[in-house]
Design an enzyme around this catalytic site. Structure first.
Site, PDB file in Angstrom:
ATOM      1  N   ARG A   1       0.861  -1.185   0.000  1.00 39.05           N
ATOM      2  CA  ARG A   1       0.000   0.000   0.000  1.00 39.05           C
ATOM      3  C   ARG A   1       0.901   1.240   0.000  1.00 39.05           C
ATOM      4  NH1 ARG A   1      -5.006  -1.365   2.468  1.00 39.05           N
ATOM      5  NH2 ARG A   1      -5.617  -3.421   1.670  1.00 39.05           N
TER       6      ARG A   1
ATOM      7  N   ASP B   1      -8.061 -11.552   2.399  1.00 37.15           N
ATOM      8  CA  ASP B   1      -7.852 -12.155   3.714  1.00 37.15           C
ATOM      9  C   ASP B   1      -8.547 -13.516   3.785  1.00 37.15           C
ATOM     10  OD1 ASP B   1      -6.693  -9.658   4.320  1.00 37.15           O
ATOM     11  OD2 ASP B   1      -8.632  -8.878   4.982  1.00 37.15           O
TER      12      ASP B   1
END
Length: 336
Positions: free
Chosen positions: A169, A277
């Site tokens: 990120r 996830d």
């Protein structure tokens, strides 16, 4: 069965109801989530003991966030309560041609201000078999990066498997250290990584070789040569039709072999947050449960597909529900 332990920040998620824009909202729905902790919660629903280590503000908001994950079956006894602020993020859920949008408000959170010595990793890992982290955690602050480094070192010393979703990120790395300088040392301690060709190039300068028949295989081979501890590289491929329609498949490289699944079609998408996830948690479960990597990869991809149908960050599904999808039961018929 021993625990899977995760480490990272949990935030409060604030979202307008339905597909409203923030400018339309007169109320916001509250849920909680974090890339690492979402994995722990998903594993708990699949029947794998899971624990999370993190830092929350020492107030009612911080305790509410921790209690939510405890409610989902995650052992939160290793969490620290220090500081004043819980990180927030605001989510507009898109539809059709309009993409979903996230606005973060996590600066100066309790987690960002943690001290590495607050975490006794030998004690935290005393009943653990695997440690999972994401590239989000070391991006938050220098102290979070140091704590991650110490956790990986302890996990290696104690013989745990270490997995990571490198999850670069760019906009999070604001505290003066570059991801390209921090992440290689952390990834060097991993057995299993979720990594795309884009992340490999951005973080490690690894590019698929010109003319390679399969860019993912080329990237994975180079990644494993550079970081010999890595045994498996996995990722998903997406075909985004719109904000409301996705097709995903799982891909993996392990033992010199490439594996992939069929595409799973998701239409309509209810909430795609946490899909990655759910993929890694499904793969961890699959490796603990099934005899072949292909079965684990298929289970992981089906788990991720199901997450796209559930509101919130956490994959609230059982192993039986995922196996139902793996068996080809994708019609969505009412179950009685």
């Amino acid at each position: 069965m021993k625990q899977v332990v995760t480490f990272g920040e949990i935030m409060m998620r604030l979202s307008p109801p339905l597909n409203y824009r923030l400018s339309q909202a007169s109320s916001l729905e509250i849920t909680y989530g974090g890339g690492d902790a979402n994995v722990a919660a998903a594993l708990a629903y699949l029947g794998v003991p899971a624990a999370h280590a993190g830092c929350f503000p020492d107030n009612a908001v911080g305790r509410a966030a921790a209690q939510q994950f405890q409610h989902h079956g995650v052992d939160m006894s290793h969490c620290v309560f220090q500081g004043q602020r819980l990180g927030l993020y605001f989510l507009e859920v898109g539809a059709s041609l309009r993409a979903s949008r996230i606005v973060y408000d996590r600066y100066d959170s309790a987690f960002a201000n943690l001290q590495p010595e607050w975490f006794d990793w030998d004690e935290i890992f005393s009943n653990a078999q695997l440690f999972h982290w994401t590239g989000i955690t070391p991006a938050i602050s220098a102290s979070a990066a140091q704590a991650t480094k110490e956790a990986i070192a302890a996990a290696r010393r104690l013989g745990l498997t270490v997995s990571a979703d490198v999850n670069y990120r760019r906009n999070l790395w604001k505290y003066g250290q570059r991801a390209q300088d921090v992440m290689p040392d952390l990834v060097a301690g991993c057995d299993l990584v979720v990594c795309t060709e884009g992340d490999a190039e951005d973080l490690f300068g690894i590019k698929a070789e010109a003319g390679a028949e399969n860019s993912f295989v080329s990237m994975s081979q180079q990644l494993i040569r550079r970081f010999p501890q890595i045994q498996q590289v996995i990722a998903t491929r997406r075909e985004t039709q719109s904000a409301s329609h996705e097709r995903i498949k799982g891909i993996a490289f392990s033992g010199g072999q490439y594996h992939e699944t069929e595409f799973f079609d998701i239409n309509p998408v209810v909430d795609r947050i946490g899909g990655g996830d759910s993929f890694i948690s499904g793969f961890i479960y699959g490796q603990l449960t099934y005899p072949t990597l292909q079965e684990a990869l298929t289970f992981a991809t089906a788990a991720s597909a199901l997450k796209h149908t559930i509101h919130g960050d956490i994959n609230l599904v059982t192993a039986a529900e995922v196996e139902h999808i793996v068996a080809g039961n994708t019609s969505g018929r009412l179950l009685r």
